[in-house]
Design a protein around this motif. Structure first.
Motif, PDB file in Angstrom:
ATOM      1  N   SER A 400      -8.145   1.969  -2.262  1.00 45.41           N
ATOM      2  CA  SER A 400      -7.083   1.084  -1.633  1.00 45.41           C
ATOM      3  C   SER A 400      -7.094  -0.309  -1.806  1.00 45.41           C
ATOM      4  CB  SER A 400      -7.045   1.365   0.058  1.00 45.41           C
ATOM      5  OG  SER A 400      -8.336   1.001   0.309  1.00 45.41           O
ATOM      6  N   GLU A 401      -8.298  -0.942  -2.161  1.00 43.13           N
ATOM      7  CA  GLU A 401      -8.492  -2.364  -2.664  1.00 43.13           C
ATOM      8  C   GLU A 401      -8.275  -2.481  -4.129  1.00 43.13           C
ATOM      9  OE1 GLU A 401     -11.753  -3.659  -0.598  1.00 43.13           O
ATOM     10  OE2 GLU A 401     -11.000  -3.126   1.560  1.00 43.13           O
ATOM     11  N   ALA A 402      -8.050  -1.906  -4.933  1.00 46.46           N
ATOM     12  CA  ALA A 402      -7.702  -2.136  -6.280  1.00 46.46           C
ATOM     13  C   ALA A 402      -6.417  -3.311  -6.294  1.00 46.46           C
ATOM     14  CB  ALA A 402      -7.428  -0.863  -6.904  1.00 46.46           C
ATOM     15  N   LYS A 403      -6.866  -4.185  -7.159  1.00 43.00           N
ATOM     16  CA  LYS A 403      -5.793  -5.128  -7.163  1.00 43.00           C
ATOM     17  C   LYS A 403      -4.996  -5.237  -8.749  1.00 43.00           C
ATOM     18  CE  LYS A 403      -8.006  -8.154  -3.871  1.00 43.00           C
ATOM     19  NZ  LYS A 403      -8.830  -9.447  -3.684  1.00 43.00           N
ATOM     20  N   ASP A 404      -3.741  -5.655  -8.415  1.00 39.08           N
ATOM     21  CA  ASP A 404      -3.209  -5.816  -9.779  1.00 39.08           C
ATOM     22  C   ASP A 404      -3.249  -7.237 -10.176  1.00 39.08           C
ATOM     23  OD1 ASP A 404      -1.556  -7.328  -8.042  1.00 39.08           O
ATOM     24  OD2 ASP A 404       0.347  -6.196  -8.495  1.00 39.08           O
ATOM     25  N   ALA A 405      -2.520  -7.733 -11.246  1.00 36.58           N
ATOM     26  CA  ALA A 405      -2.778  -8.950 -11.905  1.00 36.58           C
ATOM     27  C   ALA A 405      -2.544 -10.179 -10.806  1.00 36.58           C
ATOM     28  CB  ALA A 405      -1.850  -9.318 -13.089  1.00 36.58           C
ATOM     29  N   ALA A 406      -1.424  -9.799 -10.000  1.00 43.05           N
ATOM     30  CA  ALA A 406      -0.974 -10.839  -8.712  1.00 43.05           C
ATOM     31  C   ALA A 406      -2.056 -10.980  -7.488  1.00 43.05           C
ATOM     32  CB  ALA A 406       0.468 -10.396  -8.620  1.00 43.05           C
ATOM     33  N   GLY A 407      -2.991  -9.949  -7.542  1.00 40.84           N
ATOM     34  CA  GLY A 407      -3.840  -9.973  -6.384  1.00 40.84           C
ATOM     35  C   GLY A 407      -3.497  -8.924  -5.201  1.00 40.84           C
ATOM     36  N   VAL A 408      -2.478  -8.424  -5.300  1.00 40.78           N
ATOM     37  CA  VAL A 408      -1.995  -7.310  -4.504  1.00 40.78           C
ATOM     38  C   VAL A 408      -2.661  -6.003  -4.218  1.00 40.78           C
ATOM     39  CG1 VAL A 408       0.098  -6.040  -3.419  1.00 40.78           C
ATOM     40  CG2 VAL A 408       0.204  -8.332  -4.604  1.00 40.78           C
ATOM     41  N   GLU A 409      -3.132  -5.722  -3.338  1.00 45.10           N
ATOM     42  CA  GLU A 409      -3.887  -4.380  -3.154  1.00 45.10           C
ATOM     43  C   GLU A 409      -3.070  -3.347  -3.225  1.00 45.10           C
ATOM     44  OE1 GLU A 409      -6.408  -4.633   0.338  1.00 45.10           O
ATOM     45  OE2 GLU A 409      -7.867  -6.252  -0.764  1.00 45.10           O
ATOM     46  N   LEU A 410      -3.804  -2.268  -3.885  1.00 50.81           N
ATOM     47  CA  LEU A 410      -2.840  -1.011  -4.208  1.00 50.81           C
ATOM     48  C   LEU A 410      -2.591  -0.483  -2.836  1.00 50.81           C
ATOM     49  CD1 LEU A 410      -1.778   1.324  -5.766  1.00 50.81           C
ATOM     50  CD2 LEU A 410      -4.124   2.239  -5.926  1.00 50.81           C
ATOM     51  N   ASP A 412      -1.584  -1.539  -0.078  1.00 56.60           N
ATOM     52  CA  ASP A 412      -0.493  -2.175   0.621  1.00 56.60           C
ATOM     53  C   ASP A 412       0.940  -1.869  -0.096  1.00 56.60           C
ATOM     54  OD1 ASP A 412      -2.206  -3.569   2.251  1.00 56.60           O
ATOM     55  OD2 ASP A 412      -2.587  -5.215   1.161  1.00 56.60           O
ATOM     56  N   THR A 413       0.804  -1.167  -1.039  1.00 49.00           N
ATOM     57  CA  THR A 413       2.188  -0.926  -1.673  1.00 49.00           C
ATOM     58  C   THR A 413       2.827   0.404  -1.471  1.00 49.00           C
ATOM     59  OG1 THR A 413       1.030   0.336  -3.539  1.00 49.00           O
ATOM     60  CG2 THR A 413       1.325  -2.338  -3.771  1.00 49.00           C
ATOM     61  N   GLU A 414       4.211   0.574  -1.614  1.00 53.15           N
ATOM     62  CA  GLU A 414       4.747   1.710  -1.381  1.00 53.15           C
ATOM     63  C   GLU A 414       4.599   2.658  -2.366  1.00 53.15           C
ATOM     64  OE1 GLU A 414       6.902   2.947   1.019  1.00 53.15           O
ATOM     65  OE2 GLU A 414       6.410   1.195   2.211  1.00 53.15           O
ATOM     66  N   LEU A 415       4.094   2.402  -3.591  1.00 53.11           N
ATOM     67  CA  LEU A 415       3.649   2.890  -4.946  1.00 53.11           C
ATOM     68  C   LEU A 415       2.435   3.891  -4.333  1.00 53.11           C
ATOM     69  CD1 LEU A 415       3.770   3.708  -7.945  1.00 53.11           C
ATOM     70  CD2 LEU A 415       2.274   1.630  -8.079  1.00 53.11           C
ATOM     71  N   TYR A 416       1.498   3.417  -3.720  1.00 53.73           N
ATOM     72  CA  TYR A 416       0.583   4.097  -3.254  1.00 53.73           C
ATOM     73  C   TYR A 416       0.767   5.282  -2.252  1.00 53.73           C
ATOM     74  CZ  TYR A 416      -4.049   5.301  -1.185  1.00 53.73           C
ATOM     75  OH  TYR A 416      -5.237   5.893  -0.635  1.00 53.73           O
ATOM     76  N   LEU A 417       1.522   4.786  -1.293  1.00 53.95           N
ATOM     77  CA  LEU A 417       2.077   5.931  -0.605  1.00 53.95           C
ATOM     78  C   LEU A 417       2.897   7.011  -1.136  1.00 53.95           C
ATOM     79  CD1 LEU A 417       2.689   3.674   2.655  1.00 53.95           C
ATOM     80  CD2 LEU A 417       0.753   4.961   2.262  1.00 53.95           C
ATOM     81  N   ASN A 418       3.622   6.424  -1.815  1.00 51.27           N
ATOM     82  CA  ASN A 418       4.674   7.549  -2.249  1.00 51.27           C
ATOM     83  C   ASN A 418       3.779   8.622  -3.415  1.00 51.27           C
ATOM     84  OD1 ASN A 418       7.159   6.616  -1.095  1.00 51.27           O
ATOM     85  ND2 ASN A 418       7.335   5.021  -2.837  1.00 51.27           N
ATOM     86  N   THR A 419       2.791   7.963  -4.107  1.00 51.47           N
ATOM     87  CA  THR A 419       2.085   8.830  -5.049  1.00 51.47           C
ATOM     88  C   THR A 419       1.307   9.717  -4.090  1.00 51.47           C
ATOM     89  OG1 THR A 419       1.965   7.033  -6.640  1.00 51.47           O
ATOM     90  CG2 THR A 419       0.405   8.853  -7.056  1.00 51.47           C
ATOM     91  N   LEU A 420       0.786   9.548  -2.992  1.00 49.61           N
ATOM     92  CA  LEU A 420      -0.060  10.398  -2.079  1.00 49.61           C
ATOM     93  C   LEU A 420       0.750  11.703  -1.872  1.00 49.61           C
ATOM     94  CD1 LEU A 420      -1.969   7.840   0.272  1.00 49.61           C
ATOM     95  CD2 LEU A 420      -2.905   9.373  -1.455  1.00 49.61           C
ATOM     96  N   LYS A 421       2.261  11.058  -1.361  1.00 50.04           N
ATOM     97  CA  LYS A 421       3.125  12.196  -0.697  1.00 50.04           C
ATOM     98  C   LYS A 421       3.653  12.987  -2.105  1.00 50.04           C
ATOM     99  CE  LYS A 421       4.636   9.126   3.003  1.00 50.04           C
ATOM    100  NZ  LYS A 421       5.918   8.349   3.515  1.00 50.04           N
ATOM    101  N   ASP A 437      -5.526   8.046 -11.979  1.00 55.49           N
ATOM    102  CA  ASP A 437      -4.758   7.539 -12.957  1.00 55.49           C
ATOM    103  C   ASP A 437      -4.075   6.136 -12.499  1.00 55.49           C
ATOM    104  OD1 ASP A 437      -5.784   9.399 -14.674  1.00 55.49           O
ATOM    105  OD2 ASP A 437      -4.035  10.479 -14.556  1.00 55.49           O
ATOM    106  N   LEU A 438      -3.517   6.377 -11.218  1.00 54.35           N
ATOM    107  CA  LEU A 438      -2.841   5.204 -10.609  1.00 54.35           C
ATOM    108  C   LEU A 438      -3.692   4.185 -10.088  1.00 54.35           C
ATOM    109  CD1 LEU A 438      -0.294   4.070  -8.861  1.00 54.35           C
ATOM    110  CD2 LEU A 438      -1.298   5.097  -6.856  1.00 54.35           C
ATOM    111  N   VAL A 439      -4.925   4.268  -9.693  1.00 55.41           N
ATOM    112  CA  VAL A 439      -5.938   3.205  -9.493  1.00 55.41           C
ATOM    113  C   VAL A 439      -6.180   2.471 -10.824  1.00 55.41           C
ATOM    114  CG1 VAL A 439      -8.238   2.659  -9.016  1.00 55.41           C
ATOM    115  CG2 VAL A 439      -7.001   4.274  -7.582  1.00 55.41           C
TER     116      VAL A 439
END
Length: 467
Positions: A400-410, A412-421, A437-439
């Protein structure tokens, strides 16, 4: 001697070329006239210079061969040659035995002046004597400049080969003393070569030593990593009514993350996933202690008791900055429940399929504090329903704390929740593959534009649907 011979040779050859050129100017040049005279003179001068240079080089080469390969200096030349192929201290000692001691009748004392430690000494009296070592240490201390120097009969500094009774090399804190009574027969130029090759040997040996240490350390880390993996349960365990899968990717060789799957009976399975603070060896040791504590605990159904045993084991290691966050639970397929204790782990989830067919997410909240560092007051056990088709997802914060180039944690994103579902309907293995793969893609580790910042560990248990 050889310098004098070289200078004399150069003077004689220059004189010979000068005479030839003079003969050309005085005898042959008057026969010619016109502009070609100066061109001819220039050509003759150029050719004469080239010839003189080639003659000088050839004569010098023969002089060096005769001096260094035929006379007494050849012994030191042979030692220089052996030095070029020395890579370790054992190689150097072998070269000393073969050339300096056995053939040149010399004694050697090799010392580190920083602590006056004798690295090697010949068995001869002068090199093996403690008095010799004390005298040299007093006269040529650790502040002595690098280079080569002559020694006299009293082990003092000498400037004359005729009075020299040995020489020594200085390179940093190292002193290489060679005792020899016939220094006058050696050519002075050879000592510069010995020093040059000695320094080259030191660089090679240091490099070899560093590489060996790295290789040994890497081997030890590799063995430790293999040992750590051996603590983890093997893939493909067949559990009645439960489909399981795991993912384990340490950030470095070893990890503080851990997980375990322990069948209790045909309906109940014990699950464990945790994360020790920090990275590296100390965290891996704590991980091993936790895993072993769980394995030897007799009553695994007493989840608060298991947590307290882990807490006591970590505190007994007296590592003040080490603690763990842990999730333990027992999944009962007959009762369709999950009993658990969550010791401050942020990410355990149950994904349940709703009436509409889409999956909903339930978080399994923390029920006690960190383990192993502060006193545990209350350890609460909770229970949640889990039905066929539901999925229990446990993960370290590296997900969950993997970060993108902008420093946003995974997380905290809708992408993470949607992938789980969207992946919850798949098998446990395919679900884990989708999340891993998402991480990697999210932080850029998959394409080389970014990297992981933490260990990534996941454990999934999916209740199988009845036919």
């Amino acid at each position: 001697m050889i310098r004098f011979q070289k200078r004399l040779t150069r003077l004689l050859i220059d004189a010979l070329i000068g005479l030839c050129f003079s003969f050309f100017l005085v005898i042959l040049l008057p026969e010619f006239s016109g502009p070609g005279v100066f061109v001819s003179a220039a050509i003759v001068f150029f050719v004469s210079s080239i010839v003189a240079m080639l003659l000088v080089r050839e004569v010098w080469r023969r002089l060096e061969i005769r001096t260094f390969r035929v006379k007494h200096t050849r012994l030191l030349v042979d030692f220089v040659t052996r030095l070029r192929f020395c890579y370790t201290l054992d190689d150097l000692i072998e070269a000393i035995h073969d050339v300096l001691e056995n053939r040149a009748d010399c004694s050697v004392l090799y010392v580190n002046s920083e602590n006056n430690y004798v690295i090697y000494n010949s068995p001869m009296e002068i090199a093996a004597s403690p008095e010799t070592l004390r005298t040299l240490a007093q006269r040529f201390d650790k502040n002595w400049s690098d280079g080569w120097f002559l020694m006299d009969e009293q082990l003092g500094l000498s400037s004359e080969f005729a009075k020299g009774r040995g020489f020594f090399l200085v390179s940093g804190n190292l002193r290489f003393y060679v005792f020899c009574r016939y220094m006058v027969v050696f050519e002075e130029e050879i000592f510069g070569r010995i020093l040059e090759e000695f320094n080259a040997f030191l660089k090679r040996s240091h490099t070899i030593s560093d590489l060996t240490s790295i290789a040994e350390l890497s081997k030890e880390w590799s063995m430790l990593a293999e040992t750590q993996v051996s603590f983890l349960p093997r893939e493909g365990q067949e559990l009645p009514g439960v489909d399981t899968a795991a993912y384990f990717r340490p950030l470095v060789n070893v990890s503080g993350d851990f997980y375990d799957i322990i069948p209790l009976d045909e309906h109940r399975t014990f699950f464990l996933l945790g994360d020790v603070s920090g990275k590296g060896l100390a965290s891996a040791l704590v991980m091993g202690v936790v895993m072993n504590t769980v394995k030897i605990t007799g009553n695994k159904e007493d989840l608060p008791g298991v947590i307290r045993s882990i807490h006591a084991a970590i505190k007994a290691m007296h590592l003040q900055d080490k603690y763990a966050v842990i999730f333990i639970g027992i999944l009962d397929t007959q009762k369709q429940t999950v009993r658990y204790v969550n010791a401050s782990m942020a990410d355990p989830l149950i994904l349940s399929r709703g009436r509409s067919g889409t999956y909903e997410i339930r978080s399994l909240e923390s029920t006690c504090s960190l383990v192993g560092i502060i006193d545990l007051d209350e350890v609460e056990e909770k229970e949640e329903p889990i039905h066929p088709g539901d999925l229990l997802f446990m993960a370290s914060d590296g997900v969950s704390e993997a970060k993108d180039a902008a420093g946003v944690e995974l997380g905290d994103t809708e992408l993470y929740l949607n992938t789980l579902k969207n992946s919850a309907h798949k098998s446990a293995r395919h679900f884990v593959n989708d999340i891993s793969d998402l991480v990697l893609e999210y932080c850029g580790a998959a394409n080389g534009t970014g990297k992981l910042r933490d260990d990534v560990t996941m454990l999934v248990a999916k209740v199988e649907e009845r036919a």
